[in-house]
Design a protein around this motif. Structure first.
Motif, short mmCIF file in Angstrom:
data_model
loop_
_atom_site.label_atom_id
_atom_site.label_comp_id
_atom_site.label_asym_id
_atom_site.label_seq_id
_atom_site.Cartn_x
_atom_site.Cartn_y
_atom_site.Cartn_z
N TRP A 69 0.83 -1.20 0.00
CA TRP A 69 0.00 0.00 0.00
C TRP A 69 0.87 1.26 0.00
O TRP A 69 0.57 2.23 -0.70
CB TRP A 69 -0.92 -0.03 1.21
N LYS A 73 0.86 4.20 -2.93
CA LYS A 73 0.71 5.63 -2.67
C LYS A 73 1.89 6.42 -3.24
O LYS A 73 1.70 7.51 -3.79
CB LYS A 73 0.56 5.89 -1.17
N THR A 100 -7.91 6.26 -9.82
CA THR A 100 -8.22 6.74 -8.47
C THR A 100 -7.54 5.86 -7.43
O THR A 100 -7.58 4.63 -7.51
CB THR A 100 -9.74 6.75 -8.21
N LEU A 101 -6.93 6.51 -6.46
CA LEU A 101 -6.29 5.78 -5.37
C LEU A 101 -7.32 5.02 -4.54
O LEU A 101 -7.02 3.98 -3.96
CB LEU A 101 -5.51 6.75 -4.49
N ASP A 102 -8.56 5.53 -4.50
CA ASP A 102 -9.61 4.88 -3.70
C ASP A 102 -9.85 3.45 -4.14
O ASP A 102 -10.14 2.57 -3.31
CB ASP A 102 -10.92 5.68 -3.80
N ALA A 103 -9.74 3.18 -5.44
CA ALA A 103 -9.95 1.81 -5.92
C ALA A 103 -8.91 0.87 -5.34
O ALA A 103 -9.22 -0.26 -4.95
CB ALA A 103 -9.91 1.79 -7.44
N ALA A 105 -7.35 1.40 -2.53
CA ALA A 105 -7.65 1.30 -1.09
C ALA A 105 -8.70 0.24 -0.83
O ALA A 105 -8.62 -0.52 0.15
CB ALA A 105 -8.12 2.67 -0.56
N ASP A 106 -9.69 0.16 -1.71
CA ASP A 106 -10.72 -0.88 -1.55
C ASP A 106 -10.13 -2.27 -1.79
O ASP A 106 -10.50 -3.24 -1.12
CB ASP A 106 -11.88 -0.62 -2.52
N GLU A 109 -8.57 -3.35 1.30
CA GLU A 109 -9.57 -3.86 2.24
C GLU A 109 -9.91 -5.32 1.93
O GLU A 109 -10.03 -6.16 2.84
CB GLU A 109 -10.85 -3.03 2.20
N CYS A 136 -14.56 -5.57 -3.50
CA CYS A 136 -13.22 -5.12 -3.11
C CYS A 136 -12.13 -5.76 -3.94
O CYS A 136 -11.10 -5.11 -4.22
CB CYS A 136 -12.98 -5.39 -1.63
N VAL A 140 -13.61 -3.53 -8.14
CA VAL A 140 -12.74 -2.37 -8.25
C VAL A 140 -11.91 -2.39 -9.54
O VAL A 140 -11.44 -1.33 -9.98
CB VAL A 140 -11.80 -2.25 -7.04
#
Length: 307
Positions: A69, A73, A100-103, A105-106, A109, A136, A140
């Motif tokens: 992770w 980033k 997107t970084l959010d994808a 991040a999921d 998870e 997740c 994604v």
């Protein structure tokens, strides 16, 4: 936007990882325009790295996931280490396309959910919980790939991409019940197992009972509904990406066909789409999306031989 080419070492590493670990995904990726393929391979390679950390854990897989992770980033900040070929690829892709970084991040998870299953024997009680996991680690991917191709239809297209990714992940789960059991994992929802009278003892013994077949048939039907919904968004993708996604969708759903033909025996065998059928499905998907005559394969050796 970053217009410089991806360094050859990084390009080859990401391409090789994609081809080695998912021949089905790789075959679909060859239908992307040449400028987009490196980004698709870089995204896949980054996802593959963390998946391997969880499936083939070392002394501290949770720490490995967190180190992954941190590298992701750094890649999104354009600061991937020089010796991190996959990170360099992801940094290039993120600089060229609106990832997107959010994808990611999921996805992190989802990996944590697998680690909880390994460490604590966690089971998913309901289909809704399984859906969250499938989102997740599978859904994604749609969030990662759509920005590379470009698309219209706004959120509706993304929602359909998520359903297509969920269908593919559920397909993987249905194909791999026996293999996952060997790792100590079981993804089938507990409430459905109770409803159909299927026990973990049945799975451990490799018993493909009529009840077990009925349970898998219900989940396969759900995956097929997601494939249908997901395909409705494919025309909104820009350019040849819609052919790439259509091919990938047909190849993955072909695994369900093979699983059904085997009487849903995923405990003693693995459902595999053979080379001939794979090529037939590829042609069908390409024709359905009215693909013009063009050369997408660089050489015959790019064609994978099995699913």
């Amino acid at each position: 936007m970053n217009q410089s080419p991806l360094p050859p070492i990084s390009l080859e590493q990401c391409r090789r990882m994609t081809r080695q670990h998912s021949q089905t995904f790789y075959l679909g990726s060859l239908f992307f325009p040449a400028p987009q393929r490196p980004a698709v391979w870089a995204v896949y390679a980054a996802c593959r790295q963390v998946d391997d950390m969880v499936d083939e854990p070392g002394a501290d897989p949770a720490a490995e996931v967190e180190r992954w992770w941190a590298r992701v980033k750094r890649a999104f900040d354009g600061q991937a280490a020089e010796d991190d070929a996959v990170g360099q690829g992801l940094a290039w892709a993120a600089g060229r396309y609106p990832l997107t970084l959010d994808a990611f991040a999921d996805l992190r998870e989802g990996m944590r959910m697998d680690l909880a299953m390994d460490a604590q024997g966690t089971r998913y009680e309901t289909l809704e919980q399984l859906d969250r996991y499938c989102y997740c680690v599978g859904g994604v991917i749609g969030l990662m790939i759509a920005p590379i191709s470009g698309y219209g239809g706004e959120q509706c297209t993304i929602d359909r991409a998520l359903r297509l990714g969920r269908a593919m992940q559920l397909t993987n789960i249905l194909r791999d019940v026996g293999e996952d059991w060997e790792r100590g994992r079981l993804y089938l929802p507990q409430d459905l197992m109770r409803e159909y009278g299927v026990t973990e003892a049945d799975i451990a013994a490799g018993r493909v009972t009529p009840s077990y077949r009925a349970l898998l048939a219900q989940l396969a039907a759900r995956a097929r509904a997601d494939y249908a919904a997901g395909r409705a968004g494919i025309p909104q993708l820009h350019g040849r990406a819609r052919w790439a996604v259509a091919v990938a969708a047909d190849l993955y759903e072909g695994i369900l066909d093979e699983l059904e033909r085997s009487g849903y025996d995923n405990l003693t065998r693995r459902a595999v789409v053979g080379r001939g059928r794979k090529l037939g499905l590829t042609a069908r998907a390409a024709l359905r999306e009215t693909m013009p005559h063009c050369s997408v394969f660089g050489r015959k050796s790019d064609l994978p031989s099995s699913a």
